[in-house]
Design a protein around this motif. Sequence first.
Motif, PDB file in Angstrom:
ATOM      1  N   ALA A 196     -44.486 -26.384   3.713  1.00  0.00           N
ATOM      2  CA  ALA A 196     -43.470 -26.253   2.652  1.00  0.00           C
ATOM      3  C   ALA A 196     -42.927 -27.632   2.276  1.00  0.00           C
ATOM      4  N   VAL A 197     -43.019 -28.589   3.189  1.00  0.00           N
ATOM      5  CA  VAL A 197     -42.626 -29.972   2.875  1.00  0.00           C
ATOM      6  C   VAL A 197     -43.873 -30.792   2.547  1.00  0.00           C
ATOM      7  N   LEU A 198     -44.886 -30.726   3.440  1.00  0.00           N
ATOM      8  CA  LEU A 198     -46.051 -31.613   3.257  1.00  0.00           C
ATOM      9  C   LEU A 198     -46.800 -31.328   1.956  1.00  0.00           C
ATOM     10  N   ASN A 199     -47.030 -30.054   1.663  1.00  0.00           N
ATOM     11  CA  ASN A 199     -47.780 -29.754   0.442  1.00  0.00           C
ATOM     12  C   ASN A 199     -46.945 -29.993  -0.813  1.00  0.00           C
ATOM     13  N   TYR A 200     -45.628 -29.833  -0.702  1.00  0.00           N
ATOM     14  CA  TYR A 200     -44.767 -30.148  -1.854  1.00  0.00           C
ATOM     15  C   TYR A 200     -44.812 -31.661  -2.109  1.00  0.00           C
TER      16      TYR A 200
END
Length: 388
Positions: free
Chosen positions: A105-109
């Motif tokens: 949810a953080v890395l791909n964003y």
Amino acid sequence: MPANPEIIYFDNNSSTQVDPEVLEEMMPFLTSRYGNPSGSHRFGAQVKEAIELAHTRVANLLGCLPNEIVFTSGGTESDNTALHSALQMSPERRHIVTTSVEHNAVLNYCEALGRRGCSVTIVPVDEEGHLDLKELENAIRPETAVVSVMWANNETGVFFPIPEIADICRRKGVFFHTDAVQGVGKTEIDLAELPIHFLSLSGHKLHAPKGVGALYVNRKARFQPLLIGGPQESGRRAGTDNVPSIVGLGKAAEIAQQKIEEENSRVRALRDRFEQTLITELEDVLVNGDRSRRLPNTCNLAFTGANAQAILLKLDQEGICCSLGSSCTTGSIQPSHVLRAMHFSTERARSSLRFSFGRFNTGAEVDRALEVLPRIVRKLRELSPAPV
Ligand code: PLP
């Protein structure tokens, strides 16, 4: 009481059973109290009161003010919103700092932001899952808008030193966001003491339903919403409130606050007995992540010489649920990005399983798993004596 006595559920970091008291609190809002909290009649006003109570309950759990809580659809939306807002509020800054073990949810964003012209520095971790804080500090540049570092890792449970990181960000004058989806309800959090701008949490990790979460927005932080429309959540998150789930999350926060100490020591004892017995009974069982600084409910173990997917399947046949240290992407099994980031070999990652305990687990369940699991591992090791 577990809702499914035939299942032994050791996958609480993935999702949790809705607490019966949470469900009870939600029921009127799924049946008779269906008014829109934005409505100007008394029927709506009663619902608005329930939403306000939920703000207060979540705020009490975190040590912040009720109007610093913004309800969202879950951890993913909260994470995306925090990063979006920080970038919107500092248009001249196009750089983000995060870590190699964050949730997608953080890395791909961040990856998506990279395609939209931002640059991202991903700070590595060591074999225990820890960051080098000097390296993190050096990664912050004049054009950095936000630093995002999770409270505790979802796969290993390892804590990051959030107060120290928040302090670095304060000194450097950048926004600081922490994904505390795995921390909230499992560890004490007092935001009154911490210079944090944004904190994400998710209902289904703390015995509330799926599809609801919250973002803490420090009252001094400038903010831009991700969802734009109606005036809900004081204009910080548009869309008719998911009333039953917000009410449920409020109740779950209240229960977590009341039970946190007693529950942590009970769950830690279950986890430690489970882990220590396996290490003693079976040779070559390795703990992934720092054993001394992690969530009380999580253990991530490498069963050297046995394939984790095969163990998981056999456990599943016995009604025991846990989780793989690898994920299935386009049909092939990939070692988890977290275990890879901790510099483990593919073999170690492929022999790793996560067991995450929770409120409804019992000593008898641990006994049963300890009866079954060593037998499964020994059998699999016999079948494949060579490295997997
Ligand atoms: N962040 C972490 C650390 C998580 O473990 C999860 C869920 O697994 C999320 C974010 C996403 O939360 P949600 O499922 O509520 O979108």
